[in-house]
Design a protein around this motif. Structure first.
Motif, short mmCIF file in Angstrom:
data_model
loop_
_atom_site.label_atom_id
_atom_site.label_comp_id
_atom_site.label_asym_id
_atom_site.label_seq_id
_atom_site.Cartn_x
_atom_site.Cartn_y
_atom_site.Cartn_z
N PHE A 92 33.82 41.01 41.75
CA PHE A 92 34.81 40.09 41.75
C PHE A 92 34.30 38.66 41.60
O PHE A 92 33.07 38.47 41.90
CB PHE A 92 35.58 39.96 43.25
CG PHE A 92 36.57 41.21 43.55
CD1 PHE A 92 37.64 41.42 43.03
CD2 PHE A 92 35.87 41.96 44.51
CE1 PHE A 92 38.24 42.55 43.36
CE2 PHE A 92 36.42 43.29 44.77
CZ PHE A 92 37.61 43.46 44.41
N ASN A 96 34.10 38.49 47.36
CA ASN A 96 34.92 39.36 48.19
C ASN A 96 34.14 40.22 49.13
O ASN A 96 34.53 41.31 49.28
CB ASN A 96 36.00 40.16 47.55
CG ASN A 96 37.10 39.27 46.91
OD1 ASN A 96 37.10 38.15 47.68
ND2 ASN A 96 37.87 39.59 45.90
N LYS B 287 43.48 39.23 51.80
CA LYS B 287 42.68 39.36 50.61
C LYS B 287 41.50 40.11 50.88
O LYS B 287 41.12 41.26 50.14
CB LYS B 287 41.76 38.14 50.34
CG LYS B 287 41.36 38.05 48.93
CD LYS B 287 40.81 36.54 48.59
CE LYS B 287 40.55 36.49 46.97
NZ LYS B 287 40.15 35.13 46.67
N GLU B 288 40.99 40.44 52.14
CA GLU B 288 40.17 41.55 52.56
C GLU B 288 40.66 42.72 52.64
O GLU B 288 40.06 43.79 52.32
CB GLU B 288 39.60 41.22 54.15
CG GLU B 288 38.72 39.80 54.05
CD GLU B 288 38.12 39.22 55.47
OE1 GLU B 288 37.93 40.20 56.26
OE2 GLU B 288 37.90 38.32 55.70
N VAL B 291 40.70 43.92 49.31
CA VAL B 291 39.49 44.28 48.70
C VAL B 291 39.25 45.74 49.36
O VAL B 291 38.81 46.79 48.71
CB VAL B 291 38.39 43.43 49.29
CG1 VAL B 291 37.14 44.04 48.94
CG2 VAL B 291 38.56 42.00 48.34
N LEU B 382 44.61 40.28 46.39
CA LEU B 382 43.50 39.44 45.78
C LEU B 382 43.70 38.03 45.30
O LEU B 382 42.92 37.25 45.27
CB LEU B 382 42.97 40.35 44.62
CG LEU B 382 42.43 41.86 44.77
CD1 LEU B 382 42.07 42.52 43.71
CD2 LEU B 382 41.11 41.61 45.73
#
Lengths: 223, 386
Positions: A92, A96, B287-288, B291, B382
């Motif tokens: 990314f 991340n 966001k994590e 991921v 994301l």
């Protein structure tokens, strides 16, 4: 060389409230095995959307996507998740990484979904960190690393499970010139030495220079 | 194992916030435990009641006496093992704030009817032998430093005059559910003085305690007994000891209900505190989670991560709260006179309730964050900017 990725007449639209926003329009693309493909285009052209579709984190509105002979659009969510863990390595723009895990643990993360033993996982992680040149930083947390180092850890995480393809979304977008060069060299090495098929979205012409092929996207259409 | 490690690390990511949440839950659990203990203490008399004891009182009101002459008639009813009796004496010891139960009892039968009051044989004999002897509970003896041979002077109010009783026995409650703060003396001693000073009040019994051989006969015996004195000068009302004790606390029922309600409001507060923390944590990590999903982690993995974190916080809070409850309840029982709450201890069921509530709250508080994490698409996750 046989195509490892086949995008066949793919369209993608998003819905915002009651408005349909077309992003990709009837895209077809073949990526041979071992290719290093660069996708370029202005903001909003649909580069990241196409990358997401290839990586199986989004689904096309129309069309078919074959990756290694698997029609990923037909997979259920859980099948797709499993497929991603075995076949796709992600890089990314903003790395991340999990901030609470060390570099070693971050790289090990996708391997937890495999049947590898603890020792085998350790060997894979050691190897991946060695490839990216960060063996000496394996116990460091992301906040203890520079941006370039974080991205290298992210690349190690992407290659740890030896996936079929690597997808990179603006991998140098958040890095200084020197770090960006290091990352591009690393990707180039992964492609040449380890024969990894790479699809990379970038705005950066220097990054695009490293790719074997560059395709331009504009307003959802491949040029 | 690694997922557990990630869960633990996530829990400790915002140490201050996690610590404050755990502390909040601990305080709420202490408050819950304390309120439940007060409610339990209120019902202690009912819970300690024996199923083979019946209480016969005046049908009009508890404050009206019954004739002593009823004793023998009651004893003749089939199924009755022992008939004992008591009078509420009250009186003032030192001042009116020094409250404890003082009762005139039939010394010959009382300890047999109440086997949960444990008295050494030699002390029992001395108590039975001396007309002005009294027996006090171990907790009462400790509170007022009563020793064998001490004289307890009491100013009579219901039964006027100066009264003196000599401590000849100290009973030990059989277990912690038994009241250890009572004082008993001979009913005959009271009656003799009444015969001399207020003859019209002699031969009066406050209530009868009837030990029956079979608790299953309680209904029949009660009916027969009350029928026996129907249309008499003092009609009777017979009920089980539990029903009799329940009658005492009926007037405070609303307060008890309120305390009960409050104890469950506290559980709601715990849930809001923890829910808020979990929602904030999950939002920050949108966001994590995207991921993790990208890497191939399933909805089940995310559920375990979030629910586990929520449960760790709630159970830690509950554990600390439960651990703190003991010294706090202990301190409270030391600070207030023992006779106010003769039976004041944390019941195991209170701990089970607190632990169970924390477990349920932990699971419930994670529901919304889990639903959000699962519902958010990878692409949206994301893109999320927290």
């Amino acid at each position: 060389m046989a195509s490892i990725i086949q995008v066949q007449s793919v369209s993608k639209s998003y819905w915002r409230d009651s408005f349909e926003i077309p992003v990709l329009n009837n895209i077809s693309l073949d990526v041979p095995e071992g290719e290093f493909l660069g996708l370029m285009g202005p903001s909003g052209s649909g580069k990241t959307t196409l990358l997401n579709l290839i990586a199986g984190i989004d689904r096309p509105t129309k069309g078919k996507i074959l990756v290694g002979n698997t029609d990923i659009a037909t997979l259920s969510e859980s099948q797709l998740a499993k497929w991603r863990s075995h076949n796709v390595g992600f890089i990314f723009q903003f790395y991340n990484l999990m901030p609470v895990l060390t570099a070693f643990e971050n790289v090990e993360l996708p391997l937890l979904l495999t049947s590898l033993s603890k020792k085998e996982r350790r060997d894979h992680v050691d190897m991946a960190l060695k490839v990216v040149g960060l063996s000496d930083r394996m116990h460091h947390y992301p906040k203890q690393l520079s941006g370039g180092q974080e991205q290298r850890v992210a690349i190690a995480r992407a290659i740890a499970s030896d996936p079929l393809i690597l997808v990179a979304d603006e991998p140098t977008g958040d890095l200084d010139k020197h770090s960006a060069e290091e990352i591009l060299t690393l990707l180039e090495r992964l492609n040449k030495e380890f024969k990894k098929t790479i699809v990379m979205v970038t705005h950066d012409p220097r990054a695009a220079e490293k790719a074997h092929t560059v395709r331009q996207l504009d307003k959802g259409e491949l040029q | 194992m690694k997922v557990l490690k990630l869960m633990l690390k996530n829990t400790l990511r915002h140490k201050l916030r996690t610590a404050l949440t755990i502390l909040g839950i601990a305080v709420a659990v202490v408050a819950f435990g304390f309120l439940r203990t007060v409610v339990t203490a209120w019902y202690a008399g009912v819970q300690a009641s024996s199923p083979n004891r019946l209480i016969t009182r005046n049908a009009v009101s508890f404050i009206f006496p019954l004739p002593f002459a009823y004793r023998d008639k009651i004893a003749r009813i089939e199924g009755v093992e022992t008939v004992s009796y008591m009078n509420w004496f009250q009186g003032v010891y030192i001042d009116k704030n020094q409250f404890f139960a003082r009762m005139a009892v039939d010394a010959e039968t009382a300890l047999g009817v109440y086997p949960e009051f444990l008295v050494p044989d030699d002390e029992r004999e001395t108590f039975l032998r001396e007309r002005n002897a009294c027996i006090v509970g171990a907790d009462l003896a400790q509170q007022y430093n009563f020793k064998l041979g001490d004289v307890i002077p009491i100013d009579g109010d219901i039964y006027p005059g100066k009264w003196e009783f000599v401590v000849r026995a100290i009973y030990q409650p059989r277990d912690k559910t038994v009241d250890g703060t009572q004082m008993w003396f001979h009913w005959q001693y009271l009656d003799e003085r009444m015969k001399q000073e207020m003859p019209g009040r002699a031969g009066e019994v406050g209530w009868y305690i009837i030990r029956i051989s079979n608790p299953g006969d309680a209904g029949r015996i009660s009916e027969e007994l009350d029928a026996l004195f129907q249309n008499s000068r003092a009609e009777t009302k017979t009920e089980t000891e539990a029903a009799f004790q329940q009658g005492f606390i009926q007037g405070t029922g609303l307060i008890i209900q309120l305390l009960n309600f409050l104890s469950f409001v506290i559980i709601g507060i715990i849930m809001l505190v923890l829910g808020n923390t979990m929602i904030m944590s999950a939002r920050e990590r949108t966001k994590e989670y995207a991921v993790l999903k990208t890497l191939g982690f399933s909805g089940g993995h995310l559920t375990v991560l979030l629910a586990g974190e929520s449960l760790i916080i709630s159970l830690l809070g509950a554990g600390i709260g439960i651990a703190l409850s003991y010294p706090i309840v202990g301190l409270f029982s030391l600070m207030v006179p023992k006779s106010w709450f003769p039976i004041f201890y944390i019941e195991p069921v209170t701990l089970v309730l607190a632990g169970g509530a924390a477990l349920a709250v932990g699971a419930l508080a994670a529901l919304f964050p889990i639903q959000r994490a699962l519902k958010t698409s990878i692409v949206d996750g994301l893109r999320f900017i927290g």
